[in-house]
Design a protein around this motif. Structure first.
Motif, short mmCIF file in Angstrom:
data_model
loop_
_atom_site.label_atom_id
_atom_site.label_comp_id
_atom_site.label_asym_id
_atom_site.label_seq_id
_atom_site.Cartn_x
_atom_site.Cartn_y
_atom_site.Cartn_z
N PRO A 617 45.26 -19.51 72.57
CA PRO A 617 46.64 -19.81 72.54
C PRO A 617 47.31 -19.35 71.16
CG PRO A 617 45.64 -21.79 72.97
CD PRO A 617 44.54 -20.99 72.37
N SER A 618 48.38 -18.50 71.32
CA SER A 618 49.04 -17.98 70.08
C SER A 618 50.23 -18.85 69.57
CB SER A 618 49.84 -16.64 70.48
OG SER A 618 50.70 -16.63 71.37
N ALA A 619 50.44 -19.90 70.20
CA ALA A 619 51.29 -20.99 69.66
C ALA A 619 51.12 -22.39 70.50
CB ALA A 619 52.88 -20.44 69.65
N LEU A 620 51.28 -23.30 69.50
CA LEU A 620 51.32 -24.62 70.36
C LEU A 620 52.26 -25.74 69.47
CD1 LEU A 620 49.41 -26.56 68.38
CD2 LEU A 620 47.41 -25.04 69.12
N ARG A 621 52.22 -26.87 70.22
CA ARG A 621 52.83 -27.96 69.63
C ARG A 621 51.55 -28.90 69.23
NH1 ARG A 621 56.90 -31.48 72.89
NH2 ARG A 621 54.94 -32.50 73.75
N ASP A 622 51.38 -29.42 68.24
CA ASP A 622 50.62 -30.36 67.94
C ASP A 622 50.71 -31.81 68.12
OD1 ASP A 622 51.79 -31.20 65.50
OD2 ASP A 622 50.62 -30.37 64.01
N ARG A 623 49.88 -32.90 68.03
CA ARG A 623 50.22 -34.08 68.25
C ARG A 623 51.35 -34.54 67.33
NH1 ARG A 623 44.08 -36.01 68.59
NH2 ARG A 623 43.24 -34.46 70.30
N GLY A 624 51.65 -34.24 66.24
CA GLY A 624 52.53 -34.52 65.41
C GLY A 624 53.95 -34.21 65.80
N GLY A 625 53.89 -33.25 66.63
CA GLY A 625 55.33 -32.58 66.98
C GLY A 625 55.45 -31.11 66.35
#
Length: 995
Positions: A617-625
């Motif tokens: 993946p080249s971008a993501l949203r982590d668990r902290g937002g």
């Protein structure tokens, strides 16, 4: 509201002070975060002589109430407006007697006090300069510092002759004979109570109520020179000595912190978060805060470890002047982690959050594990990996990590150790270049290679390619949908695999999209595709596209991420965009014509505009937002919920310079310009230093322009053939990429141009009256003459007949003369009409003529369906020709370029001077590609221009933007599109054509 330039200096100073207060209040949430953000996460920007500084050593920094930043260097005084440096030195400012500027101080009333190394003290108030030297009473012209006190007295700290106080014509000298501990002085400070402090080689001196109080070793200071005295907004006093920083405590001084090094301190500043910034002689820049001391040195990007000057500007940025250049640090929305933080490489291709909350960062030279805000481990070929060029990442159900590489297939890691390797040598079909990985609920693994898709199940491989129905075998992205099916993004469209069967998706009509770089699925099953032609939505079996025509600033998107609070984040080669989900839906559903979005780039903390795609993946949203993005300059991260705190009010626009007939005019209230003024040029800027490239301007000369003229980020407005009369120039700014609309604060300048005698309103009626009286007199004389002739001719018939014939001939001649005069008047009228549509310098049509021609051609093209293209071409760095050679050289350059482009175009395009150094080209009947090729020929022709005749050593280049009529409803939109492309060509490095 409109700000009148005729307002008093005091009113402007109060308005600017209020603006600064509002900026500080608006920055309070950001201030709270800045206390915790490490220095390594701050956005950094540096300047040296390569970027326009006259000298790399910056000795002093100040900010005047109008917002300008001022720098003192060894090659003169420098003013900075966010985009350009303007130097004042002995060559262009006779009042400056020396180029070596040691100190620059800004007074509350806007005055600038400049101390030079051997030219005395110079004070600048508006456009007025005044210099004090030995002949004016100073003891010495080698100045270390100078300030004004509240009584208007000028205090001067000299190199080794003590302190002088200038009060009108009186000068008082303070040396070791009347109380100073040393005649060697370094700096001055005006206390909040109105008293003055002085730093000397043997202690600190306080001038209080007409007496001198000396603080030296007995008061707690070290036996060392005092370099700097600093007072923060709370009134706390700090002293920078040769052996560290001391803080005043009652009538004694104590170490500010035992954590600070025992080093010389020539500069200090306090930011809005309460941190004390310390500029040292050998240890670089230090920040003392609640969490301790952080050090920023040349190893991290500081130009040099000797920090001579520090300033926190009104936007909260920290400016540091060093021996090798200028640095700005700012708490930007994005933080970027790269090689400076220990990553194996800056070029990050893939990011993945594992179940334990750690983050995996795949780069072109290794794999990195980031946890708890720091780098925990790195793995490269040196650690036993078959390849350290990482393209894709996936966490298996068993907790192991699958790593797709550029040349070595897929590696399986557990606890950082290689436990399995899948490649062609071990039976894996396709290619060893693995750009995408996915896993279905039953454990089936999918490997996307550049030679097909591979299914890995129970140790067996199955290859899917064009023969099985894929639109292409170059696999870019994979997505397991909620229904269990697999979506495949290729270099020629997308496909869906259900129960082993491939169903290709028909993407025809989607703006020509082919490359599918990423997928995102909503809870309701809606799929979003990031493609090379914008954003696609797949819902209910129907595809819809969102591209340039709907307001996206770029074509190619690499990733789409939902931030969970109502927005989609899109990555590209030209930065990151945030757009409201409701905004996207409204445009795609036809409820809104164009998209409005926020755009982020390097000024917002991205180390590189270039985000990476084609891996994942080249971008993501982590668990902290937080949103993590792989870029060519590191892994960038932003907290969407905190973005609101970074929006700042745009400063009002300042009119920096006005030129009338190419001559500088002092701007003091209303401008009264002499008769014969035909050309006006306005230079303006909104003094923001964090996001100057995002600011857009519009202006209007009331009396000439019917409405606002929007010119992007251009900061010059030019008008030619201006008639006598009263005008009002208005300008304001916006930053749409940062969520700022047009500012309600409009800067206004009143202008009056006096007429010549024949241009005065009474002249023409008077001339007409004189003509009528003359004709009446002539008529009466003629009538009497005719009567007399008739009486005389009654006697002689033959003579009467002859005279009548002669008279008839004279009347015919008179009629011919009248016809001649009428023709002359018509020719002159036509000449005036041509002048109104023709540029006097180049002989080309002007903007008015091109506007009319473009409107006509656009309407005809719409009716006939024929192609039509329009280009805006700008001469690169044109101002440098005027500044470096002369305005005559600039005019010659314009004439030569007009000649070359006119010869090169021939009959294939209509050329006009659009304004200043900008030209417009109309291509009737030519589509975009052919028009762009024609413009490329123009660019090559200009690049080969020999400038030795008017600008020796100069190489002329042009940049341009070409737009086509297709999909555009009005010719003004065509012009705006060409203007935007011209801006992109400029920003991409100039000397290029974008279309």
């Amino acid at each position: 509201m409109e700000r009148m330039r005729g307002a008093s200096v005091a009113n402007r100073a109060r308005a600017l002070a209020m603006l600064a207060l509002l900026l500080c209040v608006g920055a309070l949430p950001a201030i709270a975060r800045a206390q915790d953000k490490p220095l390594t996460a701050y956005f950094r920007e540096t300047w040296t002589t390569r970027q326009g500084l006259p000298h790399n050593q910056v000795n002093a920094i100040a900010q005047t109430p109008d917002g300008y930043l001022w720098f003192g260097t060894w090659e003169g005084l420098v003013r900075y407006n966010g985009l350009e440096f303007h130097s004042f030195d002995r060559g262009n400012t006779p009042e400056l007697k020396d180029n070596g500027v040691r100190s620059v101080r800004a007074s509350a009333d806007g005055a600038l006090v400049i101390g030079t190394s051997r030219g005395g003290v110079t004070v600048k108030r508006g456009d007025h300069w005044r210099t004090w030297r030995v002949k004016d009473g100073l003891a010495q012209e080698e100045i270390m510092d100078a300030i004004f006190d509240r009584r208007g007295r000028l205090w001067v700290a000299t190199e080794n002759a003590g302190i002088d106080v200038v009060d009108g014509s009186r000068v008082d000298h303070f040396t070791t004979r009347n109380g100073l501990p040393s005649a060697v002085t370094y700096g001055l400070l005006l206390d909040r109570d109105g008293s003055v402090w002085a730093a000397t080689a043997r202690g600190l001196v306080h001038f209080l109520d007409g007496r001198l109080v000396v603080y030296a070793q007995a008061s707690g200071l070290p036996p060392a020179p005092v370099f700097r005295v600093f007072q923060d907004a709370g009134g706390r006093l700090f002293v920078g000595t040769e052996r560290g920083v001391y803080r005043r405590q009652g009538e004694r001084f104590v170490l500010a912190s035992a954590l600070l090094p025992d080093d010389g301190v020539p500069s200090m500043a306090r930011d809005g978060a309460g941190n004390l910034w310390v500029g040292s002689v050998n240890n670089g820049l230090l920040r003392l805060g609640k969490s301790g001391v952080e050090t920023f040195t040349s190893l991290r990007g500081l130009p040099n470890n000797r920090v001579a000057a520090l300033l926190v500007d009104r936007e909260g940025s920290i400016w540091a002047g060093t021996n090798a250049g200028l640095l700005r640090l700012s708490d930007a929305p994005f933080s970027t982690y790269n090689g400076d933080h220990g990553l194996s490489d800056d070029y990050v291709r893939a990011v993945l959050e594992s179940r334990d909350g750690s983050l995996w960062l795949g780069t072109s030279r290794g794999l990195n594990r980031w946890r708890g805000g720091r780098l925990e481990a790195s793995y490269t070929a040196a650690d036993g990996l078959p390849s350290d060029s990482v393209l894709s990442l996936l966490e298996d159900r068993d907790g192991s990590l699958l790593v797709g590489s550029y040349t070595a297939g897929v590696m399986r890691l557990r606890d950082g150790k290689l436990v399995a390797h899948y490649d062609n040598a071990h039976g894996m079909p396709g290619s060893n270049q693995v750009r995408a990985l996915a896993q279905q609920a039953d454990g089936t693994l999918w490997l996307g290679t550049n030679r097909g898709l591979v299914r890995m199940r129970d140790g067996a491989y199955t290859h899917f390619g064009v023969a099985q129905g894929l639109p292409r075998e170059f696999i870019i992205s994979l997505q397991v949908a909620r229904d269990g099916s697999l979506w495949v993004g290729t270099a020629n469209g997308a496909a869906r695999i259900v129960d082993g069967r491939v169903q290709a998706l028909d993407m025809r009509g989607m703006n020509g999209a082919q490359d599918v770089f990423d997928f995102h699925e909503d809870a309701d099953g809606t799929l979003w595709f990031a493609t090379d032609r914008g954003l696609l939505r797949y819902r209910g079996g129907r595809l819809q596209a969102l591209g340039l025509a709907q307001g996206l600033p770029v074509d190619t998107l690499f990733a789409v991420v939902d931030d969970g609070i109502g927005s989609l984040w899109l990555t590209s080669n030209r930065g990151v965009m945030r757009v409201g989900r409701s905004e996207v839906e409204a445009v795609m559903d036809g409820r809104k014509p164009r998209l409005e979005l926020d755009r982020f780039g390097e000024a917002d903390g991205l180390a590189s505009y270039q985000c990476n795609g084609g891996s994942g993946p080249s971008a993501l949203r982590d668990r902290g937002g937080r949103i993590w993005i792989a870029t060519a300059g590191g892994a960038a991260v932003v907290e969407p919920k905190a973005l609101r705190a970074y929006k700042r009010t745009l400063p009002p626009v300042l009119v920096e310079q006005v030129l009338a007939n190419d001559r500088d005019v002092q701007v003091q209230g209303r401008l009264e310009l002499p008769a014969g003024t035909r050309k006006l040029e306005f230079h303006y800027a909104s003094l923001t230093f964090q996001t100057p490239r995002f600011v857009r301007y519009r202006y209007q000369l009331q009396g000439v322009d019917r409405d606002w003229i929007e010119r992007g980020n251009q900061r010059v407005a030019q008008y030619t053939n201006v008639a006598p009369g009263n005008y009002r120039f208005r300008v304001n700014a916006s930053a749409p990429g940062l969520g700022h609309g047009w500012s309600p604060d409009v800067t206004t300048l009143e202008i009056g141009i006096a007429p010549r005698l024949w241009q005065r309103p009474w002249f023409l009626p008077l001339l007409l009256l004189f003509g009528v009286l003359a004709l009446a007199g002539l008529y009466r004389w003629r009538l009497g003459h005719m009567r007399q002739r008739a009486a005389d001719l009654e006697a002689v018939v033959a003579a009467r007949t002859r005279d009548l014939r002669e008279q008839t001939e004279r009347l015919r001649e008179s009629d011919r003369e009248k016809s001649f005069l009428v023709d002359k008047l018509r020719e002159q009228s036509e000449a005036f009409e041509r002048q109104a549509r023709e540029d006097a310098l180049t002989g080309l049509g002007n903007r008015r003529s091109m506007d009319e021609e473009l409107a006509r051609a656009f309407e005809q093209a719409v009716q006939s369906g024929r192609p039509l293209s329009f280009a805006l071409i700008d001469i690169d760095h044109f101002k440098r020709i005027n500044d470096g050679y002369s305005h005559a050289a600039g005019d010659r350059a314009l004439v030569e370029i007009a000649r070359i482009m006119r010869n090169e175009l021939g009959v294939l395009g209509t050329l006009a001077r659009w304004g200043g150094e900008e030209f417009g080209v109309l291509f009737e009947g030519l589509a975009l590609e052919e028009a762009r090729r024609r413009c490329e020929r123009l660019r090559w022709a200009v690049e080969r221009l020999d400038c030795s005749g008017f600008a020796p050593g100069w190489k002329m280049t042009i940049s341009g933007g070409v737009a086509e009529r297709t999909g555009i409803a009005h010719y003004e939109r065509l012009v705006s599109r060409a203007d935007a492309l011209l801006y992109e060509a400029k920003r991409a490095g100039r000397n290029r054509i974008f279309g």
